[in-house]
Design an enzyme around this catalytic site. Structure first.
Site, PDB file in Angstrom:
ATOM      1  N   ASP A 109      13.164  -4.807   8.713  1.00  0.00           N
ATOM      2  CA  ASP A 109      11.948  -4.136   8.240  1.00  0.00           C
ATOM      3  C   ASP A 109      11.537  -3.038   9.225  1.00  0.00           C
ATOM      4  OD1 ASP A 109       9.367  -3.450   7.346  1.00  0.00           O
ATOM      5  OD2 ASP A 109       8.942  -5.493   6.683  1.00  0.00           O
ATOM      6  N   HIS A 154      11.886  -3.768   4.031  1.00  0.00           N
ATOM      7  CA  HIS A 154      10.512  -4.111   3.677  1.00  0.00           C
ATOM      8  C   HIS A 154      10.386  -4.572   2.222  1.00  0.00           C
ATOM      9  CE1 HIS A 154       6.288  -4.238   4.583  1.00  0.00           C
ATOM     10  NE2 HIS A 154       5.967  -3.375   3.644  1.00  0.00           N
ATOM     11  N   SER A 194       0.811  -1.227   0.000  1.00  0.00           N
ATOM     12  CA  SER A 194       0.000   0.000   0.000  1.00  0.00           C
ATOM     13  C   SER A 194       0.838   1.268   0.000  1.00  0.00           C
ATOM     14  CB  SER A 194      -0.939   0.003   1.215  1.00  0.00           C
ATOM     15  OG  SER A 194      -0.197   0.004   2.427  1.00  0.00           O
ATOM     16  N   SER A 241       2.819  -7.180   2.586  1.00  0.00           N
ATOM     17  CA  SER A 241       2.480  -6.080   3.491  1.00  0.00           C
ATOM     18  C   SER A 241       0.961  -5.951   3.621  1.00  0.00           C
ATOM     19  CB  SER A 241       3.131  -4.794   2.977  1.00  0.00           C
ATOM     20  OG  SER A 241       3.077  -3.767   3.917  1.00  0.00           O
ATOM     21  N   PHE A 242       0.389  -4.846   3.182  1.00  0.00           N
ATOM     22  CA  PHE A 242      -1.058  -4.682   3.085  1.00  0.00           C
ATOM     23  C   PHE A 242      -1.670  -5.846   2.314  1.00  0.00           C
ATOM     24  CE2 PHE A 242      -3.780  -3.260  -0.471  1.00  0.00           C
ATOM     25  CZ  PHE A 242      -4.939  -2.857   0.173  1.00  0.00           C
TER      26      PHE A 242
END
Length: 296
Positions: free
Chosen positions: A228, A256, A38, A107-108
């Site tokens: 991260d 990340h 995101s 992630s998202f």
């Protein structure tokens, strides 16, 4: 006369869950759905450009721009929440007539993949969660900065420094490209509507219930970068504890951007994990194959 340059972020188009959807499709074999993160200006291509060609040697790889991101339609009045995004992903599988797929979420996108597997377990084969949200955690300064982005080249450069452990991956050209992507018409407006302050509530809104995660039957690969600064490593440890049929791989010297910072190793790890699925699933019965009758 020279032709206009082709934008690699624009792929194919299909209507999924009523939304005109930009997506990429490469390769042949078992379908693998890649769900991006995101970050501001993100698209499926920006997120998965190094992963797609590597996985495509073994699988049918599908990478959409989720609604609100990239070059997918942003319908007026759309509600950006877990229900909408899961429904959009499911709608894409339906539109492509895919009954079951491996799901890889970043992630998202990891939170979406997790929710999709919980809500529609029969549609998911194996699950890969990379730097994933989807469990409760305290909002990090890194994620707060990502979701609170206000467009400028300098702000984008600062975000890229947060994303990457290896600063050699971050340069002015990349910051300029991602900045320009973040200011295309409608992009920042949609992005600002998704995660307004206070942002801890959006971390919580993306989390699936612990009981539901513990009940997941899917073989799951959990991948995380040790350094991260956006999604904490503790998320991966929580997922590894809660998902019974899981394995965890932590990349050292990695932020990340596992799929970019360790592109070859990440694709090999994921590809080998997904390829195992064919071996451990029962083969469908051939109606013409003679069968032994049970002994009475």
């Amino acid at each position: 006369m020279s032709s206009a340059p082709v934008n690699p972020e624009i792929g194919l188009n299909i209507v999924a869950a009523g939304i005109s959807t930009n997506y990429h499709e490469v390769g042949h074999g078992d379908p693998v759905l890649l769900i991006h993160g995101s970050g501001p200006g993100v698209s499926a291509w920006a997120n998965w450009r190094l992963t797609m060609p590597r996985l495509a040697t073994r699988f049918r790889v599908i990478a959409p721009d989720m609604v609100g991101f990239g070059f997918t339609e942003r319908p007026t009045g759309v509600r950006y929440d877990l229900d909408t995004w899961v429904g959009h992903a499911l709608g894409l599988l339906d539109a492509l007539r895919i009954d079951r797929a491996h799901i890889v979420g970043n992630s998202f996108g990891g939170a979406l993949a997790l929710a999709l597997a919980i809500r529609h377990p029969q549609r998911v084969r194996r699950l890969v969660l990379m730097g994933a949200a989807g469990v409760p955690f305290t909002l990090t300064p890194g994620l707060d900065a990502v979701w609170g982005y206000q467009p400028s080249v300098e702000a984008m450069r600062r975000l890229l420094d947060i994303f990457a452990y290896d600063r050699r991956l971050v340069n002015d050209e990349l910051a300029e490209l991602r900045y320009r992507a973040s200011i295309r018409p409608g992009v920042q407006e949609a992005f600002a509507a998704m995660f307004p302050a206070p942002r801890q509530r959006w971390v919580d809104a993306l989390a699936s219930p612990e009981e539901a995660i513990r009940a997941l039957p899917h073989e799951t690969l959990i991948v995380h970068g040790r350094e991260d600064r956006v999604i904490p490593l503790s998320n991966a440890l929580t997922l590894a504890r809660w998902i019974h049929r899981s394995q965890l791989h932590v990349f050292g010297r990695c932020g990340h951007w596992t799929q970019i910072e360790h592109a070859e190793r990440f694709a090999t790890l994921v590809g080998d994990f997904l390829a195992e699925a064919s071996a451990d699933e029962p083969r469908p019965l051939d109606p013409h194959e003679p069968r032994m009758e049970p002994l009475l």
